[in-house]
Write a protein that holds these residues in place. Structure first.
Motif, PDB file in Angstrom:
ATOM      1  N   MET A 144     -54.107  22.949  40.615  1.00 27.16           N
ATOM      2  CA  MET A 144     -53.534  24.291  40.575  1.00 27.16           C
ATOM      3  C   MET A 144     -52.180  24.333  41.273  1.00 27.16           C
ATOM      4  N   VAL A 145     -52.090  23.712  42.444  1.00 28.45           N
ATOM      5  CA  VAL A 145     -50.824  23.692  43.179  1.00 28.45           C
ATOM      6  C   VAL A 145     -49.773  22.891  42.421  1.00 28.45           C
ATOM      7  N   LEU A 146     -50.189  21.762  41.842  1.00 35.02           N
ATOM      8  CA  LEU A 146     -49.257  20.960  41.055  1.00 35.02           C
ATOM      9  C   LEU A 146     -48.728  21.748  39.864  1.00 35.02           C
ATOM     10  N   ALA A 147     -49.619  22.469  39.187  1.00 30.99           N
ATOM     11  CA  ALA A 147     -49.211  23.241  38.013  1.00 30.99           C
ATOM     12  C   ALA A 147     -48.270  24.372  38.392  1.00 30.99           C
ATOM     13  N   SER A 148     -48.570  25.077  39.482  1.00 28.67           N
ATOM     14  CA  SER A 148     -47.719  26.204  39.865  1.00 28.67           C
ATOM     15  C   SER A 148     -46.368  25.737  40.395  1.00 28.67           C
ATOM     16  N   THR A 149     -46.340  24.524  40.974  1.00 28.14           N
ATOM     17  CA  THR A 149     -45.092  24.013  41.559  1.00 28.14           C
ATOM     18  C   THR A 149     -44.181  23.395  40.516  1.00 28.14           C
ATOM     19  N   PHE A 150     -44.756  22.637  39.590  1.00 26.44           N
ATOM     20  CA  PHE A 150     -43.933  21.887  38.632  1.00 26.44           C
ATOM     21  C   PHE A 150     -44.180  22.255  37.176  1.00 26.44           C
ATOM     22  N   GLY A 151     -45.161  23.142  36.916  1.00 30.40           N
ATOM     23  CA  GLY A 151     -45.431  23.558  35.544  1.00 30.40           C
ATOM     24  C   GLY A 151     -45.965  22.427  34.691  1.00 30.40           C
ATOM     25  N   ALA A 152     -45.621  22.484  33.399  1.00 33.24           N
ATOM     26  CA  ALA A 152     -46.064  21.440  32.470  1.00 33.24           C
ATOM     27  C   ALA A 152     -44.847  20.846  31.770  1.00 33.24           C
ATOM     28  N   GLY A 153     -43.852  20.461  32.573  1.00 31.28           N
ATOM     29  CA  GLY A 153     -42.613  19.931  32.028  1.00 31.28           C
ATOM     30  C   GLY A 153     -42.449  18.443  32.252  1.00 31.28           C
ATOM     31  N   THR A 154     -41.190  17.996  32.242  1.00 29.67           N
ATOM     32  CA  THR A 154     -40.875  16.570  32.323  1.00 29.67           C
ATOM     33  C   THR A 154     -41.371  15.937  33.619  1.00 29.67           C
ATOM     34  N   LEU A 155     -41.147  16.597  34.757  1.00 25.59           N
ATOM     35  CA  LEU A 155     -41.544  16.029  36.040  1.00 25.59           C
ATOM     36  C   LEU A 155     -43.058  15.845  36.116  1.00 25.59           C
ATOM     37  N   ALA A 156     -43.804  16.861  35.681  1.00 27.82           N
ATOM     38  CA  ALA A 156     -45.266  16.758  35.694  1.00 27.82           C
ATOM     39  C   ALA A 156     -45.743  15.683  34.729  1.00 27.82           C
ATOM     40  N   ASP A 157     -45.135  15.617  33.547  1.00 34.34           N
ATOM     41  CA  ASP A 157     -45.498  14.575  32.575  1.00 34.34           C
ATOM     42  C   ASP A 157     -45.318  13.186  33.179  1.00 34.34           C
ATOM     43  N   ALA A 158     -44.159  12.978  33.835  1.00 36.39           N
ATOM     44  CA  ALA A 158     -43.855  11.662  34.400  1.00 36.39           C
ATOM     45  C   ALA A 158     -44.829  11.308  35.524  1.00 36.39           C
ATOM     46  N   TYR A 159     -45.037  12.255  36.443  1.00 37.96           N
ATOM     47  CA  TYR A 159     -45.930  11.972  37.567  1.00 37.96           C
ATOM     48  C   TYR A 159     -47.353  11.679  37.095  1.00 37.96           C
ATOM     49  N   LEU A 160     -47.873  12.528  36.224  1.00 36.29           N
ATOM     50  CA  LEU A 160     -49.258  12.367  35.783  1.00 36.29           C
ATOM     51  C   LEU A 160     -49.458  11.076  35.000  1.00 36.29           C
ATOM     52  N   SER A 161     -48.428  10.641  34.291  1.00 38.32           N
ATOM     53  CA  SER A 161     -48.531   9.387  33.549  1.00 38.32           C
ATOM     54  C   SER A 161     -48.549   8.189  34.493  1.00 38.32           C
ATOM     55  N   VAL A 162     -47.630   8.162  35.464  1.00 36.28           N
ATOM     56  CA  VAL A 162     -47.588   7.057  36.431  1.00 36.28           C
ATOM     57  C   VAL A 162     -48.866   7.039  37.266  1.00 36.28           C
ATOM     58  N   MET A 163     -49.321   8.216  37.674  1.00 34.84           N
ATOM     59  CA  MET A 163     -50.530   8.306  38.478  1.00 34.84           C
ATOM     60  C   MET A 163     -51.744   7.817  37.695  1.00 34.84           C
ATOM     61  N   THR A 164     -51.796   8.115  36.412  1.00 38.57           N
ATOM     62  CA  THR A 164     -52.906   7.659  35.584  1.00 38.57           C
ATOM     63  C   THR A 164     -52.914   6.146  35.453  1.00 38.57           C
ATOM     64  N   VAL A 165     -51.727   5.553  35.341  1.00 36.41           N
ATOM     65  CA  VAL A 165     -51.642   4.087  35.263  1.00 36.41           C
ATOM     66  C   VAL A 165     -52.167   3.460  36.550  1.00 36.41           C
ATOM     67  N   ALA A 166     -51.736   3.997  37.707  1.00 39.72           N
ATOM     68  CA  ALA A 166     -52.191   3.459  38.995  1.00 39.72           C
ATOM     69  C   ALA A 166     -53.697   3.617  39.155  1.00 39.72           C
ATOM     70  N   ARG A 167     -54.215   4.770  38.780  1.00 38.21           N
ATOM     71  CA  ARG A 167     -55.658   4.994  38.892  1.00 38.21           C
ATOM     72  C   ARG A 167     -56.420   4.105  37.922  1.00 38.21           C
ATOM     73  N   LEU A 168     -55.858   3.892  36.732  1.00 37.28           N
ATOM     74  CA  LEU A 168     -56.533   3.025  35.762  1.00 37.28           C
ATOM     75  C   LEU A 168     -56.660   1.609  36.301  1.00 37.28           C
ATOM     76  N   VAL A 169     -55.567   1.059  36.829  1.00 41.87           N
ATOM     77  CA  VAL A 169     -55.610  -0.302  37.373  1.00 41.87           C
ATOM     78  C   VAL A 169     -56.621  -0.391  38.504  1.00 41.87           C
ATOM     79  N   CYS A 170     -56.671   0.651  39.328  1.00 43.19           N
ATOM     80  CA  CYS A 170     -57.637   0.672  40.428  1.00 43.19           C
ATOM     81  C   CYS A 170     -59.066   0.706  39.893  1.00 43.19           C
ATOM     82  N   ASP A 171     -59.324   1.568  38.917  1.00 51.26           N
ATOM     83  CA  ASP A 171     -60.689   1.771  38.435  1.00 51.26           C
ATOM     84  C   ASP A 171     -61.199   0.644  37.557  1.00 51.26           C
ATOM     85  N   ILE A 172     -60.300  -0.049  36.840  1.00 53.32           N
ATOM     86  CA  ILE A 172     -60.781  -1.136  35.989  1.00 53.32           C
ATOM     87  C   ILE A 172     -60.864  -2.461  36.733  1.00 53.32           C
ATOM     88  N   GLY A 173     -60.266  -2.517  37.931  1.00 53.32           N
ATOM     89  CA  GLY A 173     -60.296  -3.753  38.700  1.00 53.32           C
ATOM     90  C   GLY A 173     -61.165  -3.642  39.937  1.00 53.32           C
TER      91      GLY A 173
END
Length: 478
Positions: free
Chosen positions: A1-30
């Motif tokens: 909720m805080v992330l959405a209200s602070t950065f919305g659903a634009g370029t910055l949020a897209d970039a952060y959520l994508s990089v964060m998903t990659v990091a979490r994926l590597v953590c969870d699959i390894g």
């Protein structure tokens, strides 16, 4: 909720959520997948041995985890340009550059989160479930950094917020491991046998690239969905991620808790050869899971616009963002039931040392999703989310076949109550198909919930008695 209200659903949020998903994926699959599949079952074999023997397994695991995840973090940072190009090909140059700037800090989420998972699982094996507070610590730290550093560079704010939470959680859980003596090591044959068992489990899990774990499966599928979502324009990835976070709430409150609690118990029962008791527990999980989660899925579907608007509809999250996220949430609603089943019963498979079955089910889910996305060409957030849900329906069906073959008819839920459960599921289906006016929020959800609860109380007297007994015990305890 805080992330959405602070950065919305634009370029910055897209970039952060994508990089964060990659990091979490590597953590969870390894590292996380190996630890989840092996720590509790292996440590169950040391329950009657000295704390020094358990401490040796603990310290060796900590050393290997820290070394391997630090190397993974460095390697992931170097490969991030290639990874982002593959996973989010629809990103423009600005979004890609923003993601690469964030990755310098975000990749260190790997060792911190892996250490948190390790401490949590070793505490669980000791009968202590305080590690459940780790996500809460991480979320509060994330919120605190975002709210307290409004004037700071947004890229720095996001990666600092990401690392502070798991860092604090690892510190707190590590202190608890110290208090119960796990940092004390005493070599023994039992500890060496346990380490060999852990290595034996780690091999297939690593070779499967985390697909033998429910967390790895979930992130693989989410990455596939977001890859196609990145081609649907700015904000689509964010909308899918926000909807994913929302539907995960009922799954986290039920399935994740049940899975955490059941793994140590089932591991001990399996070691003792009490298969009949395991069968009874699995049947109870199936029955209560369906009874609790089916209405949750219907309510999420009916009230998706209201839920998204109430939680996210402020700050930089505009009405268009609300509409797209609500449509994605409606598409994800059915998976609440089926993802929860996979999360819990993968733990059952771990307890029985049947990780290969989990891998087979995961391969089916990923194959169905990939084929559907490639052939179906879903372009809207709703279509992408619905395709995701359908793949998990198929996966849970495959898992149910295995459970039936392994446990027999004793695991079949609602045996002798087919008419009663059919009536409840019919009520859910009818409620989902009825189109309620947009200007009457809550009408559909409240009406359905009242009818469902009344039908449950009438049709399931034994479950009603069990629930009333639980409530009365809680009141007496107070």
């Amino acid at each position: 909720m805080v992330l959405a209200s602070t950065f919305g659903a634009g370029t910055l949020a897209d970039a952060y959520l994508s990089v964060m998903t990659v990091a979490r994926l590597v953590c969870d699959i390894g590292p996380a997948a190996v630890l989840l599949a092996g720590v509790v079952p292996v440590m169950s074999s040391l329950s009657d041995h000295s704390v020094g023997a358990r401490g040796r397994v603990f310290l060796v695991s900590v050393s290997i985890t820290l070394l391997s995840t630090s190397l993974l973090a460095v390697g992931l940072n170097l490969l991030m340009p290639v990874v982002l190009s593959m996973l989010v090909p629809g990103f423009d140059e600005t979004a890609r550059d923003t993601g690469l700037a964030m990755s310098n800090g975000v990749v260190w989420f790997l060792p911190l989160q892996s250490l948190t998972v390790l401490f949590t699982l070793f505490l669980n094996a000791e009968g202590r479930f305080t590690g459940a507070a780790a996500p809460l610590i991480a979320n509060f730290a994330f919120i605190g950094v975002l709210l307290a550093s409004n004037g700071q560079d947004p890229v720095s704010r996001l990666w600092i917020a990401t690392l502070l939470g798991p860092g604090l959680a690892a510190l707190i859980l590590g202190c608890q491991c110290w208090q119960i003596g796990l940092f004390h090591s005493a070599p023994s044959d039992a500890a060496n046998d346990a380490l060999r068992s852990l290595r034996k489990i780690a091999g297939p899990v690593l070779l499967s690239f985390g697909l033998a774990g429910s967390a790895g499966l979930l992130l693989y599928c989410q990455l596939l969905v977001r890859r196609y979502g990145s081609m649907a324009g700015e904000g689509s990835v964010s909308s899918l991620v926000y909807a994913f976070r929302l539907y995960e709430v009922p799954v986290s409150l039920t399935a994740n808790v049940a899975a955490t609690m059941v793994l140590p118990a089932l591991s001990r029962l399996h070691a003792q050869g009490q298969f009949q008791r395991i069968t009874e527990i699995c049947r109870d999980i199936l029955e209560w899971g369906i009874l609790l989660l089916a209405p949750m899925a219907v309510i999420v579907y009916l009230e998706a616009p209201l839920i998204v608007d109430l939680l996210f509809g402020y700050g930089r999250f505009n009405p268009s963002d609300v509409e797209r996220t609500a449509e994605a949430l409606r598409g994800f609603a059915p998976v609440i039931v089926f993802e929860a089943g996979i999360v819990v019963f993968y733990r059952v498979l771990y307890a029985m040392h049947r990780a290969r079955v989990a891998l087979t089910v995961s391969l089916v889910v990923v194959s169905v999703l990939l084929l559907s996305l490639t052939v179906g060409r879903a372009e809207s957030e709703h279509g992408l989310a619905l395709t995701f849900s359908a793949s998990f329906v198929v996966g849970m069906g495959c898992l149910a076949v295995f459970l039936l073959r392994y446990f027999g008819r004793g695991v079949v839920p609602f045996f002798g109550r087919l008419t009663a459960i059919s009536v409840l599921m019919f009520i859910c289906l009818v409620a989902s198909l009825i189109s309620f006016p947009q200007d009457t929020p809550l009408l559909g959800g409240v009406g359905f919930l009242v009818v469902y609860i009344l039908a449950f109380l009438v049709l399931f007297p034994s479950h009603r008695s069990a629930m009333l007994s639980l409530i009365s015990r809680k009141e007496r305890a107070r």
